[in-house]
Design a protein around this motif. Structure first.
Motif, short mmCIF file in Angstrom:
data_model
loop_
_atom_site.label_atom_id
_atom_site.label_comp_id
_atom_site.label_asym_id
_atom_site.label_seq_id
_atom_site.Cartn_x
_atom_site.Cartn_y
_atom_site.Cartn_z
N LEU A 103 0.82 -1.21 0.00
CA LEU A 103 0.00 0.00 0.00
C LEU A 103 0.85 1.26 0.00
CD1 LEU A 103 -2.81 -0.97 2.56
CD2 LEU A 103 -2.90 -1.06 0.05
N THR A 104 1.92 1.26 0.79
CA THR A 104 2.79 2.44 0.82
C THR A 104 3.50 2.62 -0.52
OG1 THR A 104 4.60 1.18 1.83
CG2 THR A 104 3.12 2.36 3.31
N SER A 105 3.92 1.52 -1.13
CA SER A 105 4.57 1.60 -2.44
C SER A 105 3.60 2.11 -3.50
CB SER A 105 5.10 0.23 -2.85
OG SER A 105 6.17 -0.18 -2.03
N SER A 132 11.97 0.43 -3.15
CA SER A 132 12.56 1.00 -4.37
C SER A 132 11.75 2.17 -4.90
CB SER A 132 12.69 -0.08 -5.44
OG SER A 132 11.43 -0.69 -5.73
N ILE A 133 10.43 2.10 -4.82
CA ILE A 133 9.62 3.19 -5.35
C ILE A 133 9.76 4.43 -4.48
CG2 ILE A 133 7.25 3.94 -5.82
CD1 ILE A 133 6.60 1.08 -6.60
N TYR A 134 9.75 4.26 -3.18
CA TYR A 134 9.93 5.40 -2.28
C TYR A 134 11.29 6.05 -2.50
CZ TYR A 134 10.52 8.07 2.02
OH TYR A 134 10.76 9.07 2.92
N LYS A 135 12.33 5.25 -2.61
CA LYS A 135 13.68 5.77 -2.83
C LYS A 135 13.78 6.47 -4.19
CE LYS A 135 16.93 2.77 -1.72
NZ LYS A 135 17.56 1.43 -1.61
N ARG A 136 13.05 5.97 -5.16
CA ARG A 136 13.06 6.60 -6.48
C ARG A 136 12.40 7.97 -6.43
NH1 ARG A 136 10.29 2.78 -10.24
NH2 ARG A 136 8.40 3.97 -9.80
N LEU A 185 -6.06 6.48 1.70
CA LEU A 185 -4.71 5.90 1.68
C LEU A 185 -3.70 6.92 2.20
CD1 LEU A 185 -2.72 3.67 1.02
CD2 LEU A 185 -2.72 4.44 -1.37
N ASN A 186 -3.87 8.19 1.84
CA ASN A 186 -2.99 9.24 2.35
C ASN A 186 -3.05 9.31 3.87
OD1 ASN A 186 -3.26 12.60 3.01
ND2 ASN A 186 -1.36 11.84 2.14
N ALA A 187 -4.25 9.16 4.43
CA ALA A 187 -4.39 9.18 5.89
C ALA A 187 -3.62 8.01 6.52
CB ALA A 187 -5.87 9.11 6.27
N ILE A 188 -3.63 6.86 5.85
CA ILE A 188 -2.88 5.71 6.34
C ILE A 188 -1.39 5.97 6.27
CG2 ILE A 188 -2.29 3.29 5.84
CD1 ILE A 188 -5.17 2.88 4.97
#
Length: 228
Positions: free
Chosen positions: A76-78, A154-158, A127-130
């Motif tokens: 979910l975070t990705s 990887s997506i967050y780091k990108r 989802l933003n609230a989560i």
């Protein structure tokens, strides 16, 4: 933007799922309803058994998609950070002035989220609230180094890397670009959390938005004019 978003597909690292939930109605339902349930009861009380009861499916069917609830949270975070990355790229694509790009990027990363009708199974606002409440739980674990090597972040780091490039283009001589970029993205979540739960600890409120604070902070740090 709406027409382009219809052709946009969020691609999540395969280490986060056993079966891609985007490939079936059940998988999409698992993702969509898990967002709503986590928002309602919190991640600590969230279980696949409760999710199964909510969607009218066996708990075992959820385990066919995700190894455990931690991997679901990482998924979910990705998904959220991939969606944010797309918005960042789209909103800055036609801008030429590096300071305008930076200002817009901070606004994209800091603004309050609205639901996007092009992704019917994901409520981005919830989802933003989560993410605001639960994102730190995805990496403050003993398994973080192993999961990082597997590509779980990887997506967050990108996304952070893209923001680093935007900062560097606006002020090439700034020596702490990585720290500033990650601090802003994490800080945005923290300021939204404080705004909701500890208003006496933040200057952000209904009239002063987080993007105003971070624009002032970043531009002052980089010795750039804060005036448009």
């Amino acid at each position: 933007m709406q027409s382009l978003l219809r052709n946009f597909k969020v691609v999540i690292h395969e280490s986060l799922y056993l079966k891609d939930p985007e490939t079936s109605d059940l998988g999409k339902n698992i993702v969509g309803e898990s967002i709503l349930l986590i928002d309602e009861i919190g991640f600590e009380k969230f279980t696949f058994k409760k999710l199964g009861s909510r969607i009218g499916s066996n708990e075992s069917s959820i385990y066919r998609y995700f190894e455990n609830k931690h991997k679901l949270l990482l998924y979910l975070t990705s998904w959220y950070w991939a969606w944010m990355e797309y918005k960042l790229v789209f909103r800055t694509a036609n801008l030429n002035d590096t300071q305008e790009v930076l200002r817009t990027a901070i606004e994209v990363l800091s603004e309050e989220t609205k639901q996007d009708s092009d992704f019917s199974h994901v409520n981005e606002k919830i989802l933003n609230a989560i993410i605001i409440s639960e994102f730190s739980k995805s990496y403050l674990t003993k398994e973080v180094d192993k999961e990082n090597k597997e590509g779980c972040f990887s997506i967050y780091k990108r996304l952070v890397g893209r923001f680093e490039n935007i900062i560097q283009n606006a002020q090439p001589n700034y020596p702490y670009v990585e720290s500033l970029a990650s601090m802003v993205i994490e800080g945005v979540l923290h300021q939204h959390y404080l705004k909701q739960h500890f208003p006496s600890l933040t200057s952000c409120d209904e009239t002063t938005m987080p993007h105003e604070f971070f624009t002032h902070l970043v531009f002052s740090t980089l010795n750039l004019s804060t005036h448009e």
